[in-house]
Write a protein that holds these residues in place. Structure first.
Motif, mmCIF file in Angstrom:
data_model
loop_
_atom_site.group_PDB
_atom_site.id
_atom_site.type_symbol
_atom_site.label_atom_id
_atom_site.label_comp_id
_atom_site.label_asym_id
_atom_site.label_seq_id
_atom_site.Cartn_x
_atom_site.Cartn_y
_atom_site.Cartn_z
ATOM 1 N N PHE A 163 2.734 -23.376 2.223
ATOM 2 C CA PHE A 163 1.803 -22.811 1.247
ATOM 3 C C PHE A 163 2.389 -21.673 0.424
ATOM 4 O O PHE A 163 1.857 -21.341 -0.627
ATOM 5 C CB PHE A 163 0.526 -22.331 1.945
ATOM 6 C CG PHE A 163 -0.270 -23.464 2.518
ATOM 7 C CD1 PHE A 163 -0.964 -24.315 1.682
ATOM 8 C CD2 PHE A 163 -0.295 -23.692 3.882
ATOM 9 C CE1 PHE A 163 -1.687 -25.373 2.199
ATOM 10 C CE2 PHE A 163 -1.013 -24.752 4.409
ATOM 11 C CZ PHE A 163 -1.704 -25.593 3.571
ATOM 12 N N GLY A 164 3.453 -21.047 0.935
ATOM 13 C CA GLY A 164 4.054 -19.937 0.184
ATOM 14 C C GLY A 164 4.865 -20.502 -0.965
ATOM 15 O O GLY A 164 5.857 -21.188 -0.745
ATOM 16 N N SER A 165 4.444 -20.240 -2.161
ATOM 17 C CA SER A 165 5.175 -20.835 -3.287
ATOM 18 C C SER A 165 6.227 -19.874 -3.810
ATOM 19 O O SER A 165 7.169 -20.293 -4.466
ATOM 20 C CB SER A 165 4.199 -21.204 -4.389
ATOM 21 O OG SER A 165 3.433 -20.081 -4.748
ATOM 22 N N LYS A 166 6.107 -18.576 -3.499
ATOM 23 C CA LYS A 166 7.050 -17.601 -4.057
ATOM 24 C C LYS A 166 7.820 -16.807 -3.014
ATOM 25 O O LYS A 166 9.023 -16.607 -3.160
ATOM 26 C CB LYS A 166 6.299 -16.632 -4.972
ATOM 27 C CG LYS A 166 5.585 -17.389 -6.090
ATOM 28 C CD LYS A 166 5.498 -16.632 -7.365
ATOM 29 C CE LYS A 166 5.042 -17.545 -8.487
ATOM 30 N NZ LYS A 166 3.769 -17.110 -9.063
ATOM 31 N N VAL A 167 7.130 -16.333 -1.980
ATOM 32 C CA VAL A 167 7.775 -15.457 -0.994
ATOM 33 C C VAL A 167 7.225 -15.769 0.400
ATOM 34 O O VAL A 167 6.022 -15.980 0.558
ATOM 35 C CB VAL A 167 7.482 -13.959 -1.305
ATOM 36 C CG1 VAL A 167 8.098 -13.056 -0.248
ATOM 37 C CG2 VAL A 167 7.996 -13.568 -2.695
ATOM 38 N N ILE A 168 8.124 -15.768 1.400
ATOM 39 C CA ILE A 168 7.688 -15.891 2.800
ATOM 40 C C ILE A 168 8.052 -14.588 3.505
ATOM 41 O O ILE A 168 9.189 -14.123 3.395
ATOM 42 C CB ILE A 168 8.430 -17.035 3.524
ATOM 43 C CG1 ILE A 168 8.308 -18.349 2.766
ATOM 44 C CG2 ILE A 168 7.950 -17.180 4.956
ATOM 45 C CD1 ILE A 168 7.018 -19.036 2.912
ATOM 46 N N VAL A 169 7.084 -14.020 4.219
ATOM 47 C CA VAL A 169 7.343 -12.786 4.965
ATOM 48 C C VAL A 169 7.174 -13.079 6.452
ATOM 49 O O VAL A 169 6.126 -13.573 6.874
ATOM 50 C CB VAL A 169 6.358 -11.667 4.543
ATOM 51 C CG1 VAL A 169 6.655 -10.391 5.309
ATOM 52 C CG2 VAL A 169 6.437 -11.421 3.042
ATOM 53 N N LEU A 170 8.214 -12.789 7.227
ATOM 54 C CA LEU A 170 8.166 -13.063 8.661
ATOM 55 C C LEU A 170 8.349 -11.749 9.419
ATOM 56 O O LEU A 170 9.380 -11.082 9.286
ATOM 57 C CB LEU A 170 9.277 -14.038 9.064
ATOM 58 C CG LEU A 170 9.289 -15.384 8.328
ATOM 59 C CD1 LEU A 170 10.533 -16.173 8.698
ATOM 60 C CD2 LEU A 170 8.042 -16.181 8.680
ATOM 61 N N ASP A 171 7.332 -11.374 10.212
ATOM 62 C CA ASP A 171 7.373 -10.128 10.964
ATOM 63 C C ASP A 171 7.789 -10.448 12.403
ATOM 64 O O ASP A 171 7.007 -11.011 13.160
ATOM 65 C CB ASP A 171 5.984 -9.472 10.916
ATOM 66 C CG ASP A 171 5.982 -8.084 11.527
ATOM 67 O OD1 ASP A 171 7.054 -7.602 11.936
ATOM 68 O OD2 ASP A 171 4.904 -7.475 11.590
ATOM 69 N N GLU A 172 9.006 -10.097 12.758
ATOM 70 C CA GLU A 172 9.540 -10.325 14.116
ATOM 71 C C GLU A 172 9.272 -11.752 14.614
ATOM 72 O O GLU A 172 8.655 -11.933 15.664
ATOM 73 C CB GLU A 172 8.910 -9.321 15.102
ATOM 74 C CG GLU A 172 9.251 -7.882 14.831
ATOM 75 C CD GLU A 172 10.613 -7.464 15.400
ATOM 76 O OE1 GLU A 172 11.299 -8.324 15.998
ATOM 77 O OE2 GLU A 172 10.989 -6.307 15.198
ATOM 78 N N PRO A 173 9.747 -12.752 13.892
ATOM 79 C CA PRO A 173 9.368 -14.127 14.263
ATOM 80 C C PRO A 173 9.986 -14.614 15.571
ATOM 81 O O PRO A 173 9.526 -15.608 16.127
ATOM 82 C CB PRO A 173 9.896 -14.962 13.089
ATOM 83 C CG PRO A 173 11.018 -14.180 12.529
ATOM 84 C CD PRO A 173 10.633 -12.733 12.716
ATOM 85 N N THR A 174 11.010 -13.923 16.067
ATOM 86 C CA THR A 174 11.645 -14.416 17.293
ATOM 87 C C THR A 174 11.428 -13.474 18.474
ATOM 88 O O THR A 174 11.992 -13.684 19.539
ATOM 89 C CB THR A 174 13.166 -14.604 17.086
ATOM 90 O OG1 THR A 174 13.745 -13.330 16.761
ATOM 91 C CG2 THR A 174 13.476 -15.588 15.978
ATOM 92 N N ALA A 175 10.577 -12.431 18.269
ATOM 93 C CA ALA A 175 10.438 -11.392 19.303
ATOM 94 C C ALA A 175 10.070 -11.960 20.670
ATOM 95 O O ALA A 175 10.562 -11.482 21.689
ATOM 96 C CB ALA A 175 9.411 -10.360 18.855
ATOM 97 N N ALA A 176 9.223 -12.975 20.700
ATOM 98 C CA ALA A 176 8.737 -13.465 21.991
ATOM 99 C C ALA A 176 9.458 -14.732 22.440
ATOM 100 O O ALA A 176 9.025 -15.394 23.374
ATOM 101 C CB ALA A 176 7.235 -13.720 21.890
ATOM 102 N N LEU A 177 10.565 -15.067 21.782
ATOM 103 C CA LEU A 177 11.160 -16.386 22.013
ATOM 104 C C LEU A 177 12.475 -16.344 22.794
ATOM 105 O O LEU A 177 13.204 -15.353 22.756
ATOM 106 C CB LEU A 177 11.423 -17.072 20.665
ATOM 107 C CG LEU A 177 10.217 -17.208 19.739
ATOM 108 C CD1 LEU A 177 10.614 -17.996 18.504
ATOM 109 C CD2 LEU A 177 9.069 -17.885 20.459
ATOM 110 N N GLY A 178 12.771 -17.439 23.475
ATOM 111 C CA GLY A 178 14.052 -17.600 24.153
ATOM 112 C C GLY A 178 15.148 -17.944 23.151
ATOM 113 O O GLY A 178 14.890 -18.054 21.946
ATOM 114 N N VAL A 179 16.363 -18.119 23.686
ATOM 115 C CA VAL A 179 17.524 -18.316 22.818
ATOM 116 C C VAL A 179 17.392 -19.585 21.966
ATOM 117 O O VAL A 179 17.559 -19.548 20.746
ATOM 118 C CB VAL A 179 18.819 -18.380 23.664
ATOM 119 C CG1 VAL A 179 20.016 -18.693 22.780
ATOM 120 C CG2 VAL A 179 19.029 -17.055 24.379
ATOM 121 N N ASN A 180 17.077 -20.704 22.605
ATOM 122 C CA ASN A 180 17.001 -21.961 21.852
ATOM 123 C C ASN A 180 15.886 -21.936 20.824
ATOM 124 O O ASN A 180 16.057 -22.391 19.690
ATOM 125 C CB ASN A 180 16.776 -23.149 22.798
ATOM 126 C CG ASN A 180 18.024 -23.443 23.599
ATOM 127 O OD1 ASN A 180 19.124 -23.037 23.194
ATOM 128 N ND2 ASN A 180 17.856 -24.105 24.728
#
Ligand SMILES: Nc1ncnc2c1ncn2[C@@H]1O[C@H](COP(=O)(O)OP(=O)(O)OP(=O)(O)O)[C@@H](O)[C@H]1O
Length: 257
Positions: A163-180
């Motif tokens: 849905f983002g046609s111009k800009v995507i903002v991601l706030d700490e998208p990997t904070a809770a994730l494992g390596v893979n």
């Protein structure tokens, strides 16, 4: 694509932002780094309509922009994935992708009886995930509560990318994730960039920032302490600027082309 000039935001006596400039160019990943309390979240909120700055200006594609609420920024083409994942666990993947923007059935069934176009949404959701190279989500009719953390994050990023046609903002998208799972999200960020869509990535994870970012905006004590690139500066140099151990003037970095 998106510029901020002189953003100021105070909370009572606490200064969240103290005259911050930011520039996001088309097709780049701009990382925003900074210690706790440096103003990263406040900056992002001011860019995406979640907070109204006390002073300063925003420009979207060079035109002055004012976002009084998150919906204004979304309508202007800026999609944000917040740290706290905004998914509805009991709903399936397709419904989550279309949350708040549901498609109705054509004709009276949709307009009068408000019936949802489940088939259409599932078809488009499957396409959106395939476009981003997400192979681990096979079935868009699967409830999100049955997904792993990484898969849920993938749904959120896919939603923003769809849905983002111009800009995507991601706030700490990997904070809770494992390596893979983190790697999968990083690949998605690269995929979004390769489509020409710029990404603002807030992250504490320096190796990930240095792996994926084109430029790095360093926040310190409510101000921008400098903008570096993974080619101009090493990770320890960027961290030194971030913590105030050195300044950008003292560590100008290698000249790059
Ligand atoms: N709603 C608020 N009310 C009062 N003070 C606030 C509010 N939001 C942020 N602040 C203050 O503004 C400053 C910047 O906070 P902000 O959350 O933007 O930092 P951050 O860089 O995102 O930190 P973190 O990495 O810890 O999330 C901090 O001193 C914080 O305490």
């Amino acid at each position: 694509m998106l510029s901020a000039r002189g953003l100021v935001k105070t909370f009572g006596k606490v200064v969240g932002l103290d005259g911050v400039d930011l520039d996001l160019y088309p097709g780049e990943v701009l990382a925003v780094i900074g210690d706790n309390g440096a103003g990263k979240s406040t900056l992002i909120k001011c860019l995406t309509g979640a907070l109204i700055p006390d002073a300063g200006e925003l420009f979207l594609e060079g035109k002055p922009a004012q976002f009084k609420r998150p919906q204004d920024a979304r309508e202007a083409g800026i999609e944000t994935v917040y740290q706290t994942l905004a998914v509805a666990p009991a709903l399936d993947i397709a419904s989550n992708l279309f949350l708040g923007r549901e498609k109705r059935r054509p004709g009276l069934l949709g307009s009068v009886f408000r019936m949802l176009d489940q088939k259409g949404m599932r078809r488009e959701a499957g396409q959106a995930l395939a476009d981003l190279g997400i192979g681990t989500l096979q079935n868009v009719a699967q409830a999100v509560e049955t997904l792993s953390g990484g898969q849920r994050q993938a749904v959120s990023v896919a939603r923003a990318a769809a849905f983002g046609s111009k800009v995507i903002v991601l706030d700490e998208p990997t904070a809770a994730l494992g390596v893979n799972e983190s790697n999968q999200v990083l690949r998605m960020i690269e995929e979004v960039r390769s489509r020409g869509l710029p990404v603002i990535l807030i992250s504490h994870n320096m190796p990930q920032v240095f792996e994926v970012a084109d430029r790095i905006h360093i926040q310190r004590l409510g101000r921008c302490a400098g903008v570096v690139t993974p080619r101009s500066h090493t990770m320890p140099e960027a961290v030194a600027i971030m913590t105030g151990a050195t300044t950008l003037d003292e560590t100008p970095g290698r000249t790059t082309d």
